[in-house]
Design an enzyme around this catalytic site. Structure first.
Site, PDB file in Angstrom:
ATOM      1  N   ALA A  34     -19.224  44.488  38.668  1.00 54.61           N
ATOM      2  CA  ALA A  34     -19.991  45.470  37.906  1.00 54.61           C
ATOM      3  C   ALA A  34     -19.654  46.882  38.358  1.00 54.61           C
ATOM      4  O   ALA A  34     -19.199  47.105  39.480  1.00 54.61           O
ATOM      5  CB  ALA A  34     -21.496  45.218  38.080  1.00 54.61           C
ATOM      6  N   ASP A  35     -19.876  47.825  37.457  1.00 54.75           N
ATOM      7  CA  ASP A  35     -19.734  49.235  37.784  1.00 54.75           C
ATOM      8  C   ASP A  35     -20.778  50.019  36.993  1.00 54.75           C
ATOM      9  O   ASP A  35     -20.990  49.749  35.805  1.00 54.75           O
ATOM     10  CB  ASP A  35     -18.345  49.761  37.453  1.00 54.75           C
ATOM     11  CG  ASP A  35     -18.130  51.138  38.049  1.00 54.75           C
ATOM     12  OD1 ASP A  35     -17.851  51.207  39.259  1.00 54.75           O
ATOM     13  OD2 ASP A  35     -18.297  52.130  37.322  1.00 54.75           O
ATOM     14  N   THR A  36     -21.429  50.945  37.651  1.00 55.94           N
ATOM     15  CA  THR A  36     -22.467  51.765  37.018  1.00 55.94           C
ATOM     16  C   THR A  36     -22.063  53.226  37.094  1.00 55.94           C
ATOM     17  O   THR A  36     -21.630  53.701  38.146  1.00 55.94           O
ATOM     18  CB  THR A  36     -23.828  51.568  37.721  1.00 55.94           C
ATOM     19  OG1 THR A  36     -24.183  50.189  37.654  1.00 55.94           O
ATOM     20  CG2 THR A  36     -24.927  52.403  37.054  1.00 55.94           C
TER      21      THR A  36
END
Length: 190
Positions: free
Chosen positions: A73-75
Site C-alpha cells: 500500500a501507499d498513501t
C-alpha cells in the site's frame, strides 16, 4: 476467509495495527526499500496505485507459491494537485501544515493484492477538512509528535487530528493509512 497466507509488506505500525483488528492472520515481511518515485507527468490520483504496485515487485518470487498473497500500500496527501509526502524535517512539516490549515485536501491510498497468478489493485480517497491552525498549534504538534514519518506531516489519530480536523468525507481508516473496509471486501473477492 481466504485460502492464502497473507503477508503485509509494510513497516507502518498503523497499517499493521489496522490489519490486526480485522482478525485475519498475517505476517509482516519487509524487503528492500522501494524508491517511491513516479513519472513527473503522472496525475496525483494515480500515484498511490502506481507505488503500491511498484512495492509489490520485490515480492514476486515469494508469490510464486500459489498460497501466498502479498498486500502492499501507499498513501499520499494531495492538496491542489500537490503531493505532500513525508516531511524531511521540522521546516518542511511546518510548511505542509500551514498549507493544509483552513482547507480541504484529499488522502488517497492505493492497495495492491498480489499472488502468484494474479494481482488486484484499488484506491480509496477521503476528503479531509482542517480548521485554521494557529502557529502555536502547529509548533506544539511538530515538537510533541515529530510527524516526520507521515504523509502530509500529520496523523489523524493524533492530537492534531482531534483539535484540527473539522470533518471528513470518506473512510477514517484510509486517512490513518489503510482502508480496511475496502481491503476486507477485496480480500473476500480475491
Amino acid at each position: 476467509m481466504t485460502n492464502y497466507k497473507l503477508i503485509l509488506a509494510s513497516q507502518s505500525p498503523r497499517r499493521q495495527e489496522l490489519l490486526t483488528h480485522l482478525n485475519i492472520p498475517f505476517d509482516v515481511m519487509v524487503k528492500e526499500d522501494v524508491e517511491e518515485t513516479y513519472p513527473d507527468d503522472m496525475p496525483a490520483h494515480e500515484v498511490p496505485l502506481y507505488l503500491a504496485r511498484k512495492k509489490a515487485q520485490p515480492y514476486e518470487t515469494d508469490c510464486k507459491a500459489d498460497d501466498i498473497l502479498v498486500i502492499t500500500a501507499d498513501t499520499i496527501v494531495c492538496c491542489d494537485e500537490h503531493i505532500l509526502g513525508k516531511p524531511a524535517g521540522k521546516k518542511e512539516a511546518e510548511e505542509m501544515l500551514q498549507m493544509l490549515s483552513g482547507r480541504a485536501h484529499e488522502v488517497i491510498t492505493g492497495v495492491a493484492l498480489t499472488s502468484g497468478s494474479k494481482q488486484s489493485a484499488f484506491t480509496v480517497s477521503t476528503k479531509v477538512f482542517f480548521k485554521t491552525l494557529t502557529q502555536q498549534e502547529i509548533d506544539f504538534y511538530i515538537e510533541q509528535y515529530q510527524p516526520f514519518d507521515k504523509a502530509g506531516a500529520y496523523g489523524i489519530q493524533e492530537w492534531i487530528g482531534m483539535i484540527g480536523i473539522e470533518r471528513i468525507e470518506g473512510s477514517y481508516f484510509n486517512v490513518v493509512g489503510l482502508p480496511v473496509q475496502k481491503l476486507y471486501s477485496e480480500l473476500q473477492k480475491f
